[in-house]
Design a protein around this motif. Structure first.
Motif, short mmCIF file in Angstrom:
data_model
loop_
_atom_site.label_atom_id
_atom_site.label_comp_id
_atom_site.label_asym_id
_atom_site.label_seq_id
_atom_site.Cartn_x
_atom_site.Cartn_y
_atom_site.Cartn_z
N ASP A 109 0.83 -1.20 0.00
CA ASP A 109 0.00 0.00 0.00
C ASP A 109 0.87 1.26 0.00
O ASP A 109 0.45 2.33 0.43
N GLY A 110 2.08 1.13 -0.52
CA GLY A 110 3.02 2.24 -0.54
C GLY A 110 2.54 3.46 -1.28
O GLY A 110 2.88 4.58 -0.92
N GLY A 111 1.74 3.27 -2.31
CA GLY A 111 1.22 4.42 -3.05
C GLY A 111 0.39 5.33 -2.16
O GLY A 111 0.56 6.55 -2.17
N ALA A 112 -0.47 4.74 -1.35
CA ALA A 112 -1.29 5.53 -0.43
C ALA A 112 -0.44 6.16 0.66
O ALA A 112 -0.67 7.30 1.07
N ILE A 113 0.54 5.42 1.13
CA ILE A 113 1.40 5.91 2.22
C ILE A 113 2.30 7.04 1.73
O ILE A 113 2.48 8.06 2.40
N MET A 114 2.89 6.88 0.55
CA MET A 114 3.87 7.85 0.05
C MET A 114 3.21 9.13 -0.48
O MET A 114 3.82 10.18 -0.48
N GLY A 115 2.00 9.02 -0.96
CA GLY A 115 1.26 10.21 -1.37
C GLY A 115 1.55 10.69 -2.77
O GLY A 115 2.33 10.10 -3.53
N ARG A 116 0.89 11.80 -3.08
CA ARG A 116 0.94 12.37 -4.44
C ARG A 116 2.33 12.87 -4.82
O ARG A 116 2.76 12.72 -5.96
N ALA A 117 3.03 13.49 -3.88
CA ALA A 117 4.36 14.03 -4.19
C ALA A 117 5.30 12.93 -4.66
O ALA A 117 6.07 13.13 -5.61
N MET A 118 5.24 11.76 -4.02
CA MET A 118 6.10 10.65 -4.44
C MET A 118 5.68 10.11 -5.80
O MET A 118 6.53 9.73 -6.60
N ALA A 119 4.38 10.12 -6.09
CA ALA A 119 3.91 9.68 -7.40
C ALA A 119 4.44 10.61 -8.49
O ALA A 119 4.88 10.15 -9.56
N ILE A 120 4.44 11.90 -8.22
CA ILE A 120 4.97 12.88 -9.19
C ILE A 120 6.48 12.67 -9.35
O ILE A 120 6.99 12.65 -10.48
N THR A 121 7.18 12.51 -8.24
CA THR A 121 8.62 12.27 -8.29
C THR A 121 8.93 11.00 -9.08
O THR A 121 9.84 10.98 -9.91
N SER A 122 8.17 9.95 -8.82
CA SER A 122 8.37 8.68 -9.53
C SER A 122 8.15 8.84 -11.03
O SER A 122 8.89 8.26 -11.84
N THR A 123 7.15 9.62 -11.41
CA THR A 123 6.88 9.86 -12.82
C THR A 123 8.05 10.59 -13.47
O THR A 123 8.48 10.23 -14.58
#
Length: 146
Positions: A109-123
C-alpha cells in the motif's frame, strides 16, 4: 565508420552531465537512507508512516533499489566516457525502478502511504530514465559510444 571519424556531439556532454548530477542525487539518497535511516528520512520531510514503509522493505527490494541508483550513476559516467555499456546499464536501472514501482504501488500500500508528491517524483524519474536509456541507445547506434 571507424571510431576516430565519429565526433562527439555537444549534447552528449550536456545530457551526460545532467544524467550524472541527477543520478548522484539517487545515490546520495540511497546511501543516506542506509547510513542514517529514519533520522535522514525524517530530515527529508518523510512522515513516520512513510519511514515505517521504507524500513519494512524486504532485502530484495533494497537490492533492487541499489541496482537502480548505482546502475544509473555508473551508466551516466559511462555515457560521458563514450562507452556503449551505458545503454544496457541505463536499461537495467530503468527495469529496477519499474520493479520498485510495482512493489510500491501493486504489492504494497506504498502508493497511499507515500502520497501524491512521491507519485509525481516517480513519474519524473521514469521519464528521465526512459530518456537517458533511449539517448544512450541512439548514441550507441550512431557509433558515438564504443
Amino acid at each position: 565508420m571507424d571510431e576516430l571519424s565519429v565526433r562527439t556531439p555537444w549534447h552528449l556532454w550536456l545530457i551526460g552531465t545532467v544524467a550524472l548530477l541527477f543520478n548522484a542525487i539517487g545515490v546520495f539518497d540511497f546511501v543516506m537512507s542506509m547510513a542514517r535511516g529514519a533520522q535522514y528520512m525524517a530530515s527529508a520531510g518523510m512522515t513516520p508512516q512513510q519511514i515505517a514503509h521504507y524500513q519494512a522493505m524486504p532485502g530484495w527490494m533494497t537490492l533492487i533499489w541499489a541496482v537502480g541508483v548505482f546502475g544509473a550513476f555508473l551508466a551516466s559516467i559511462l555515457l560521458l566516457l563514450r562507452r556503449a555499456l551505458a545503454f544496457p546499464l541505463f536499461a537495467i536501472s530503468l527495469a529496477a525502478f519499474l520493479v520498485s514501482l510495482l512493489y510500491t504501488y501493486v504489492l504494497t500500500d506504498g502508493g497511499a502511504i507515500m502520497g501524491r508528491a512521491m507519485a509525481i517524483t516517480s513519474t519524473i524519474i521514469v521519464v528521465l530514465l526512459v530518456f537517458f536509456t533511449g539517448y544512450a541507445r541512439a548514441m550507441s547506434a550512431r557509433g558515438v559510444l564504443r
